[in-house]
Write a protein that holds these residues in place. Sequence first.
Motif, mmCIF file in Angstrom:
data_model
loop_
_atom_site.group_PDB
_atom_site.id
_atom_site.type_symbol
_atom_site.label_atom_id
_atom_site.label_comp_id
_atom_site.label_asym_id
_atom_site.label_seq_id
_atom_site.Cartn_x
_atom_site.Cartn_y
_atom_site.Cartn_z
ATOM 1 N N MET A 1 116.519 52.897 36.751
ATOM 2 C CA MET A 1 117.537 51.970 36.308
ATOM 3 C C MET A 1 117.059 51.186 35.095
ATOM 4 N N GLY A 2 115.791 51.236 34.792
ATOM 5 C CA GLY A 2 115.279 50.507 33.651
ATOM 6 C C GLY A 2 115.960 50.898 32.354
ATOM 7 N N ALA A 3 116.115 52.214 32.137
ATOM 8 C CA ALA A 3 116.752 52.689 30.910
ATOM 9 C C ALA A 3 118.198 52.225 30.847
ATOM 10 N N ALA A 25 130.961 53.335 38.713
ATOM 11 C CA ALA A 25 130.724 54.781 38.639
ATOM 12 C C ALA A 25 129.499 55.104 37.787
ATOM 13 N N VAL A 26 129.325 54.391 36.688
ATOM 14 C CA VAL A 26 128.171 54.613 35.812
ATOM 15 C C VAL A 26 126.891 54.182 36.528
ATOM 16 N N LEU A 27 126.927 53.036 37.182
ATOM 17 C CA LEU A 27 125.762 52.569 37.935
ATOM 18 C C LEU A 27 125.419 53.524 39.070
ATOM 19 N N GLN A 28 126.444 54.037 39.738
ATOM 20 C CA GLN A 28 126.234 54.970 40.839
ATOM 21 C C GLN A 28 125.555 56.248 40.344
ATOM 22 N N ARG A 29 126.039 56.813 39.261
ATOM 23 C CA ARG A 29 125.423 58.034 38.710
ATOM 24 C C ARG A 29 123.975 57.781 38.332
ATOM 25 N N SER A 30 123.730 56.647 37.701
ATOM 26 C CA SER A 30 122.367 56.316 37.295
ATOM 27 C C SER A 30 121.457 56.171 38.507
ATOM 28 N N ALA A 31 121.941 55.484 39.536
ATOM 29 C CA ALA A 31 121.141 55.289 40.749
ATOM 30 C C ALA A 31 120.870 56.619 41.443
ATOM 31 N N LEU A 32 121.890 57.460 41.539
ATOM 32 C CA LEU A 32 121.704 58.754 42.205
ATOM 33 C C LEU A 32 120.742 59.654 41.441
ATOM 34 N N LEU A 34 118.082 58.781 40.200
ATOM 35 C CA LEU A 34 116.736 58.353 40.597
ATOM 36 C C LEU A 34 116.394 58.779 42.017
ATOM 37 N N ASN A 35 117.368 59.352 42.717
ATOM 38 C CA ASN A 35 117.201 59.830 44.084
ATOM 39 C C ASN A 35 116.691 58.726 45.021
ATOM 40 N N PRO A 36 117.426 57.617 45.140
ATOM 41 C CA PRO A 36 116.957 56.511 45.982
ATOM 42 C C PRO A 36 117.183 56.741 47.471
ATOM 43 N N GLY A 37 117.943 57.763 47.822
ATOM 44 C CA GLY A 37 118.198 58.026 49.223
ATOM 45 C C GLY A 37 119.508 57.439 49.715
ATOM 46 N N GLY A 38 120.119 56.583 48.966
ATOM 47 C CA GLY A 38 121.400 56.021 49.374
ATOM 48 C C GLY A 38 121.769 54.811 48.546
#
Length: 53
Positions: A1-3, A25-32, A34-38
């Motif tokens: 999420m840093g970038a 939606a943009v935040l969700q794609r970025s988080a996913l 990174l494979n955070p698990g949820g």
Amino acid sequence: MGALGVRAIDRRVTTGRWGDVTEPAVLQRSALSLNPGGAAFVRYRPGRLVVGR
């Protein structure tokens, strides 16, 4: 999420607006990516600020 954070700040400084980088939606794609698990970013609009005396 840093970038994503750097991109958001750069856009804000350059244009004076946040643009779509703060959309759920943009935040969700970025988080996913990174494979955070949820991750679950959802739209939130706070209620009107009421300041009492």
